[in-house]
Write a protein that holds these residues in place. Structure first.
Motif, PDB file in Angstrom:
ATOM      1  N   SER A 111      -1.523  -4.505  10.986  1.00 45.31           N
ATOM      2  CA  SER A 111      -2.046  -4.047   9.591  1.00 45.31           C
ATOM      3  C   SER A 111      -1.527  -2.852   8.988  1.00 45.31           C
ATOM      4  O   SER A 111      -1.216  -1.780   9.759  1.00 45.31           O
ATOM      5  CB  SER A 111      -3.429  -4.087   9.682  1.00 45.31           C
ATOM      6  OG  SER A 111      -4.060  -3.470   8.631  1.00 45.31           O
ATOM      7  N   SER A 112      -1.037  -2.829   7.770  1.00 43.21           N
ATOM      8  CA  SER A 112      -0.573  -1.497   7.104  1.00 43.21           C
ATOM      9  C   SER A 112      -1.663  -0.661   7.095  1.00 43.21           C
ATOM     10  O   SER A 112      -1.208   0.473   6.726  1.00 43.21           O
ATOM     11  CB  SER A 112       0.032  -1.989   5.778  1.00 43.21           C
ATOM     12  OG  SER A 112      -0.877  -2.493   4.938  1.00 43.21           O
ATOM     13  N   THR A 116      -3.036   4.542   6.360  1.00 42.98           N
ATOM     14  CA  THR A 116      -3.899   5.269   5.516  1.00 42.98           C
ATOM     15  C   THR A 116      -4.455   6.571   6.268  1.00 42.98           C
ATOM     16  O   THR A 116      -5.373   6.242   6.811  1.00 42.98           O
ATOM     17  CB  THR A 116      -5.183   4.242   4.930  1.00 42.98           C
ATOM     18  OG1 THR A 116      -4.354   2.880   4.534  1.00 42.98           O
ATOM     19  CG2 THR A 116      -6.151   4.784   4.012  1.00 42.98           C
ATOM     20  N   SER A 154       0.666  -5.992   4.611  1.00 37.57           N
ATOM     21  CA  SER A 154      -0.112  -5.664   3.566  1.00 37.57           C
ATOM     22  C   SER A 154      -1.178  -6.742   3.371  1.00 37.57           C
ATOM     23  O   SER A 154      -1.475  -7.646   4.301  1.00 37.57           O
ATOM     24  CB  SER A 154       0.518  -5.215   2.652  1.00 37.57           C
ATOM     25  OG  SER A 154       1.518  -6.251   2.120  1.00 37.57           O
ATOM     26  N   HIS A 184      -1.059  -3.322  -2.209  1.00 42.91           N
ATOM     27  CA  HIS A 184       0.006  -4.100  -1.625  1.00 42.91           C
ATOM     28  C   HIS A 184      -0.371  -5.279  -1.180  1.00 42.91           C
ATOM     29  O   HIS A 184      -1.070  -5.508  -0.343  1.00 42.91           O
ATOM     30  CB  HIS A 184       0.609  -3.025  -0.893  1.00 42.91           C
ATOM     31  CG  HIS A 184       0.985  -1.690  -1.366  1.00 42.91           C
ATOM     32  ND1 HIS A 184       0.050  -0.690  -1.265  1.00 42.91           N
ATOM     33  CD2 HIS A 184       2.041  -1.072  -1.763  1.00 42.91           C
ATOM     34  CE1 HIS A 184       0.465   0.529  -1.642  1.00 42.91           C
ATOM     35  NE2 HIS A 184       1.753   0.237  -2.019  1.00 42.91           N
ATOM     36  N   LEU A 211       7.149  -2.483   8.211  1.00 42.29           N
ATOM     37  CA  LEU A 211       6.102  -2.646   7.297  1.00 42.29           C
ATOM     38  C   LEU A 211       6.570  -3.452   6.283  1.00 42.29           C
ATOM     39  O   LEU A 211       7.356  -3.677   5.964  1.00 42.29           O
ATOM     40  CB  LEU A 211       6.170  -1.112   6.468  1.00 42.29           C
ATOM     41  CG  LEU A 211       4.832  -0.958   5.360  1.00 42.29           C
ATOM     42  CD1 LEU A 211       3.599  -1.169   6.150  1.00 42.29           C
ATOM     43  CD2 LEU A 211       5.199   0.448   5.034  1.00 42.29           C
ATOM     44  N   THR A 213       5.656  -5.771   2.680  1.00 46.67           N
ATOM     45  CA  THR A 213       5.048  -6.052   1.558  1.00 46.67           C
ATOM     46  C   THR A 213       5.860  -7.120   0.576  1.00 46.67           C
ATOM     47  O   THR A 213       6.913  -7.493   0.973  1.00 46.67           O
ATOM     48  CB  THR A 213       4.445  -4.968   0.487  1.00 46.67           C
ATOM     49  OG1 THR A 213       5.497  -4.504  -0.258  1.00 46.67           O
ATOM     50  CG2 THR A 213       3.952  -3.920   1.442  1.00 46.67           C
ATOM     51  N   TYR A 271       4.064   1.905  -0.753  1.00 45.06           N
ATOM     52  CA  TYR A 271       4.715   1.262   0.065  1.00 45.06           C
ATOM     53  C   TYR A 271       6.348   1.192  -0.086  1.00 45.06           C
ATOM     54  O   TYR A 271       6.613   0.198  -1.265  1.00 45.06           O
ATOM     55  CB  TYR A 271       4.065   0.092   0.836  1.00 45.06           C
ATOM     56  CG  TYR A 271       3.042   0.331   1.768  1.00 45.06           C
ATOM     57  CD1 TYR A 271       2.646   1.700   1.916  1.00 45.06           C
ATOM     58  CD2 TYR A 271       1.975  -0.772   1.777  1.00 45.06           C
ATOM     59  CE1 TYR A 271       1.461   2.093   2.846  1.00 45.06           C
ATOM     60  CE2 TYR A 271       0.663  -0.230   2.361  1.00 45.06           C
ATOM     61  CZ  TYR A 271       0.522   0.989   2.761  1.00 45.06           C
ATOM     62  OH  TYR A 271      -0.736   1.032   3.298  1.00 45.06           O
TER      63      TYR A 271
END
Length: 290
Positions: A111-112, A116, A154, A184, A211, A213, A271
């Motif tokens: 998971s992105s 966070t 994302s 995203h 990463l 998206t 992102y």
């Protein structure tokens, strides 16, 4: 997109073995079929001709039998979340032990959300700081250390997952809506294309985190305004629809937002995923939320 057929045979050797035939597989399996790629998949019940498999961390390896019945594979795809230290090592080592320590390329879907963190830079890449105390990040780090590849995805959408149906939940009040900035996303079809690209070019992905998206930074306010004409029919909530549109107008005036979408500076965390798409020679083909 839905699966066109189910897995009906259980070959002794495949190109891709999917541990956890869930939402992702509804996009991945049809694409593998079109490309005539040999695959097999597992579910906790063994439904639809899949292998019955339930992940548990058993240090004594008493669960080795369920790994032994799985076919040999070039790529092992783990779709379910692994959390904390040792959770990544267990399925990989168990599979290799069950198959005479045969080398296997491993892809883990992550998971992105691990990016966070407080004080995060505006433009986030796969090499940006992330929450190393996050249980999923810890499992991913372990897999990367073993030479596996992690795809930090994302927001997932497609099929039953439609962003326009999330609006009542994420923007129930004006205060909640005010906090919504960037979004995203990536469609299930592009996730499937990415998995296959990594499978075919694993040397480029080995031991790395990526990463992912669709390359677009969405503005929640712009999306809600754009979806407004569809909400009455989809959500049967004209009152909420009108309230949200009214709130967006008020917030634009209060925050001196002259037009939507807001600027990258106003949206905050954004992102930058160009490196993945460039490295694997792809571009997303579902880059519009509709």
């Amino acid at each position: 997109m839905t699966m066109t057929t189910t897995v009906v045979s259980k070959p002794s050797e495949v190109d891709i073995l999917i541990l956890g035939a869930g939402w992702t597989s509804t996009f991945l399996i049809p694409l593998l079929q079109v490309q005539d790629t040999k695959y097999a998949a597992t579910t906790t019940t063994g439904r639809d001709g899949t292998y019955k498999f339930k992940f548990e961390v058993d240090e004594s390896h008493k669960d080795l039998e369920q790994y032994e019945i799985l076919p040999a594979t070039k790529t092992l795809l783990i779709t379910f979340p692994l959390k904390g230290k040792h959770e990544s090592a267990h399925p990989v080592n168990s599979y290799m032990k069950a198959h005479s320590n045969s080398a296997v390329n491993v892809i883990q879907l992550g998971s992105s959300g691990i990016f966070t963190i407080p004080g995060q830079e505006m433009w986030v890449t796969r090499k940006s700081k992330y929450d190393t105390t996050n249980a999923r990040a810890q499992a991913e780090d372990e897999l990367i250390g073993m030479g596996g590849a992690v795809l930090n995805l994302s927001g997932l959408w497609g099929g039953a997952r439609q962003p326009k149906n999330w609006i009542d939940r994420v923007a129930a009040t004006k205060e909640q809506l005010a906090s919504k900035t960037s979004l995203h996303m990536i469609h299930g079809l592009d996730v499937a294309r990415s998995i296959i690209a990594v499978h075919k070019n694993f040397s480029k992905a080995k031991g790395q985190r990526w990463l992912l998206t669709d390359t677009i930074v969405y503005d929640w306010w712009a999306l809600i305004l754009g979806f407004s004409g569809q909400l009455d029919e989809e959500n049967k909530n004209t009152e909420r629809e009108n309230s949200q549109i009214k709130w967006i107008g008020e917030l634009m005036n209060e925050q001196e937002v002259k037009a939507l979408p807001r600027s990258m500076e106003q949206l905050g965390r954004c992102y930058d995923v160009r490196e993945f798409w460039t490295t694997f020679g792809l571009m997303p083909i579902r880059g519009r939320l509709c």
